[in-house]
Design an enzyme around this catalytic site. Sequence first.
Site, mmCIF file in Angstrom:
data_model
loop_
_atom_site.group_PDB
_atom_site.id
_atom_site.type_symbol
_atom_site.label_atom_id
_atom_site.label_comp_id
_atom_site.label_asym_id
_atom_site.label_seq_id
_atom_site.Cartn_x
_atom_site.Cartn_y
_atom_site.Cartn_z
ATOM 1 C CE LYS A 1 36.549 33.037 43.000
ATOM 2 N NZ LYS A 1 36.685 32.125 41.833
ATOM 3 C CE1 TYR B 1 38.998 35.781 38.545
ATOM 4 C CE2 TYR B 1 36.917 36.729 39.233
ATOM 5 C CZ TYR B 1 37.965 35.849 39.449
ATOM 6 O OH TYR B 1 37.979 35.026 40.546
ATOM 7 C CG ASN C 1 36.230 28.385 42.164
ATOM 8 O OD1 ASN C 1 35.961 29.542 42.488
ATOM 9 N ND2 ASN C 1 37.178 28.086 41.297
ATOM 10 C CG HIS D 1 40.942 35.350 43.416
ATOM 11 N ND1 HIS D 1 41.265 35.046 42.117
ATOM 12 C CD2 HIS D 1 41.895 36.225 43.859
ATOM 13 C CE1 HIS D 1 42.371 35.721 41.786
ATOM 14 N NE2 HIS D 1 42.773 36.441 42.821
ATOM 15 C CD GLU E 1 44.893 39.022 41.814
ATOM 16 O OE1 GLU E 1 44.771 38.456 40.708
ATOM 17 O OE2 GLU E 1 44.951 38.387 42.890
HETATM 18 P P1 DAT Z 1 41.892 29.990 39.869
HETATM 19 O O1 DAT Z 1 40.718 30.704 40.510
HETATM 20 O O2 DAT Z 1 42.094 28.618 40.488
HETATM 21 O O3 DAT Z 1 43.156 30.812 39.854
HETATM 22 P P2 DAT Z 1 41.610 30.562 37.024
HETATM 23 O O4 DAT Z 1 42.437 31.784 37.279
HETATM 24 O O5 DAT Z 1 42.032 29.641 35.930
HETATM 25 O O6 DAT Z 1 41.464 29.673 38.359
HETATM 26 O O7 DAT Z 1 40.105 30.986 36.713
HETATM 27 C C1 DAT Z 1 39.501 32.057 37.411
HETATM 28 C C2 DAT Z 1 38.100 31.659 37.767
HETATM 29 O O8 DAT Z 1 37.323 31.496 36.591
HETATM 30 C C3 DAT Z 1 37.968 30.317 38.507
HETATM 31 O O9 DAT Z 1 38.207 30.426 39.900
HETATM 32 C C4 DAT Z 1 36.548 29.952 38.196
HETATM 33 C C5 DAT Z 1 36.357 30.458 36.770
HETATM 34 N N1 DAT Z 1 36.628 29.391 35.804
HETATM 35 C C6 DAT Z 1 37.832 28.908 35.429
HETATM 36 N N2 DAT Z 1 37.700 27.916 34.522
HETATM 37 C C7 DAT Z 1 36.351 27.786 34.315
HETATM 38 C C8 DAT Z 1 35.549 26.932 33.492
HETATM 39 N N3 DAT Z 1 36.097 26.010 32.690
HETATM 40 N N4 DAT Z 1 34.207 27.068 33.559
HETATM 41 C C9 DAT Z 1 33.625 28.003 34.364
HETATM 42 N N5 DAT Z 1 34.330 28.842 35.148
HETATM 43 C C10 DAT Z 1 35.663 28.724 35.141
HETATM 44 MG MG MG Z 2 43.569 32.558 38.815
#
Ligand code: DAT
Ligand code: MG
Length: 140
Positions: free
Chosen positions: A11, A51, A114, A117, A128
Amino acid sequence: MALERTFSIVKPDATKRNLTGAIVAKFEAAGLRVVASKRIQLTLAQAQQFYGVHSERPFFGELCEFMISEPIVVQVLEGENAIAKNREVMGATNPAEAAEGTIRKEFALSIGENSVHGSDAPETAAEEIAFFFSGLELVG
Ligand code: DAT
Ligand code: MG
């Protein structure tokens, strides 16, 4: 188990800090192989489509703006149990909850920024991969 493929993104927060190699090294050390890789910069429309599953979440706008803020490196990783292994090496979404030695524990700046992905299931991995790569670009 047969070889499996998963989709991975380095990212913007990580490409900006020149951490692509350090991150890929962790996947390789875990037995995953890069079978496709390219550096791109997403448009807002592409980030919103990618997303789309999160479009109703309060952080959706912020997430999409972050994903277009710098180039990213999109990859296909192949290996035994690649989807689960990739997620194990990434660590929990929130770096504060990520285990020692994981990418997010070591490199992530926040729950939003973070660093990586990774696909969460075989169906999403296939979708994807197809979103970013043609069959010709996958060289196993
Ligand atoms: P992951 O990337 O671990 O699969 P996810 O699919 O639940 O997590 O969420 C996609 C992305 O969205 C994640 O990498 C970062 C962002 N995200 C998730 N929860 C968030 C939050 N509470 N606040 C801000 N960004 C968030
Ligand atoms: Mg995810």
